[in-house]
Design a protein around this motif. Sequence first.
Motif, short mmCIF file in Angstrom:
data_model
loop_
_atom_site.label_atom_id
_atom_site.label_comp_id
_atom_site.label_asym_id
_atom_site.label_seq_id
_atom_site.Cartn_x
_atom_site.Cartn_y
_atom_site.Cartn_z
N GLU A 77 0.83 -1.21 0.00
CA GLU A 77 0.00 0.00 0.00
C GLU A 77 0.86 1.26 0.00
OE1 GLU A 77 -3.30 0.27 2.64
OE2 GLU A 77 -4.03 -1.75 2.20
N SER A 78 2.01 1.21 0.64
CA SER A 78 2.89 2.39 0.63
C SER A 78 3.44 2.65 -0.77
CB SER A 78 4.04 2.22 1.64
OG SER A 78 4.87 1.13 1.27
N GLU A 79 3.73 1.59 -1.53
CA GLU A 79 4.18 1.77 -2.91
C GLU A 79 3.06 2.32 -3.78
OE1 GLU A 79 7.57 -1.78 -3.06
OE2 GLU A 79 5.47 -2.25 -3.49
N CYS A 80 1.85 1.84 -3.55
CA CYS A 80 0.70 2.35 -4.30
C CYS A 80 0.48 3.83 -4.01
CB CYS A 80 -0.54 1.53 -3.93
SG CYS A 80 -1.99 1.88 -4.94
N LEU A 81 0.56 4.21 -2.74
CA LEU A 81 0.39 5.61 -2.38
C LEU A 81 1.53 6.48 -2.91
CD1 LEU A 81 -1.00 5.24 1.25
CD2 LEU A 81 -2.24 6.08 -0.76
N SER A 82 2.73 5.90 -2.98
CA SER A 82 3.85 6.61 -3.60
C SER A 82 3.56 6.91 -5.07
CB SER A 82 5.14 5.79 -3.47
OG SER A 82 6.21 6.42 -4.14
N LEU A 105 -8.04 0.69 -1.88
CA LEU A 105 -6.59 0.84 -1.94
C LEU A 105 -5.91 -0.52 -1.76
CD1 LEU A 105 -4.24 2.87 -2.18
CD2 LEU A 105 -4.17 2.92 0.32
N ALA A 106 -6.43 -1.36 -0.89
CA ALA A 106 -5.87 -2.70 -0.70
C ALA A 106 -6.04 -3.53 -1.96
CB ALA A 106 -6.55 -3.39 0.49
N ILE A 107 -7.18 -3.40 -2.63
CA ILE A 107 -7.42 -4.13 -3.88
C ILE A 107 -6.45 -3.66 -4.96
CG2 ILE A 107 -9.08 -4.42 -5.76
CD1 ILE A 107 -11.29 -4.30 -3.58
N LEU A 108 -6.32 -2.36 -5.13
CA LEU A 108 -5.41 -1.82 -6.14
C LEU A 108 -3.97 -2.23 -5.86
CD1 LEU A 108 -4.96 -0.05 -8.63
CD2 LEU A 108 -4.94 1.96 -7.12
N SER A 109 -3.58 -2.23 -4.60
CA SER A 109 -2.21 -2.61 -4.24
C SER A 109 -1.95 -4.09 -4.52
CB SER A 109 -1.95 -2.31 -2.76
OG SER A 109 -2.15 -0.94 -2.48
N ALA A 110 -2.89 -4.94 -4.17
CA ALA A 110 -2.70 -6.38 -4.32
C ALA A 110 -2.75 -6.83 -5.76
CB ALA A 110 -3.76 -7.13 -3.51
#
Length: 348
Positions: free
Chosen positions: A144-149, A230-235
């Motif tokens: 999730e931190s990479e996605c938010l980055s 966000l968890a779905i997009l990250s995974a």
Amino acid sequence: MNHTSIPTVSPLNLESKAAIQHKIDQKIKPVGSLGLLESIALKVALIQETEAPEISNPHLFVFAADHGITAEGVSPFPSEVTPQMVLNFLSGGAGINAFANRHGWSLKVVDAGVNFDFEAHPLLVDAKVKKGTGNFLKAPAMSESECLSAFVKASALVQEAKEAGANTIAFGEMGIGNTTTASLLMAKVLGLSGTECAGKGTGANEAIVARKAEVIDLALEKYADLKDPLAILSAMGGLEIAMVCGAMLEAAAQRMLIVVDGFIITSALLMAEQLCPEVLDYCVFAHQSNEQGHQKMLKHFNATPILQLGLRLGEGTGAALALPMIQSAVDFLNQMNSFETGGVATGE
């Protein structure tokens, strides 16, 4: 859910809608006779909060990234094609270069997560989060931190475009394997199966399409408990899809018109809608592609695409081609006489 890296989008102010619609209806033409151009003109005017909107300095960002899921045999092309295509964009030789040049887009290519080290180039933006996502059948594609980055980097690009005078923006993509990723995201959000979402992408045969559907179903089972967008997009997502999602939210927050391209970009919008439904107020849909999944997502959005050309290239090509139609909608609103000013009887 409250993530500080996700822009806040305000819904459109509809106080001026009646006045803008009146201006459209009073043009010298039968009411509604310019069809979809009339609804586009209304949307652009509402976004810009004026009865005399304009399209200024349109920007198109092509986001590129690699996908670990290619290890599962979901694409007819090897991952090496992703950096090769980026180099083709930079040399000016791709479809998106031709269409962006023809229609006046300011074009930038963004390395969101390509497994390659590019040399500096005037058209290239280095926003690499990491060198490609992981294989989502083995582990989440990214944290999730990479996605938010990815969101933060994309927001900065949109803000720069806004500061350069852009009020219209579009996004393209390049990433071998990303039709599988996009299909998985839509399957998860819309409650569909792999078979209902998987398509040929850029040339897959029936065996590869069947494998894509199988991989999607396996991933749906693996991540069945995920609910948070966000968890779905990250995974399940790709770094280019994450950046487009974040860029769309920032563009809407900046009150820019978003021209939505094809299947991959629409899957990013699907995730943006899950995070902030108001983003749809700022979107027009450029085209309907030949991907069955794209048609289903457009139906979900109740969208009427501007063009239907049988495109399935990606890169932002459909969005680039739609700009003259959007410009025409703005031009009739600004330049066409009304019954009051044109000296033509209304027939009433």
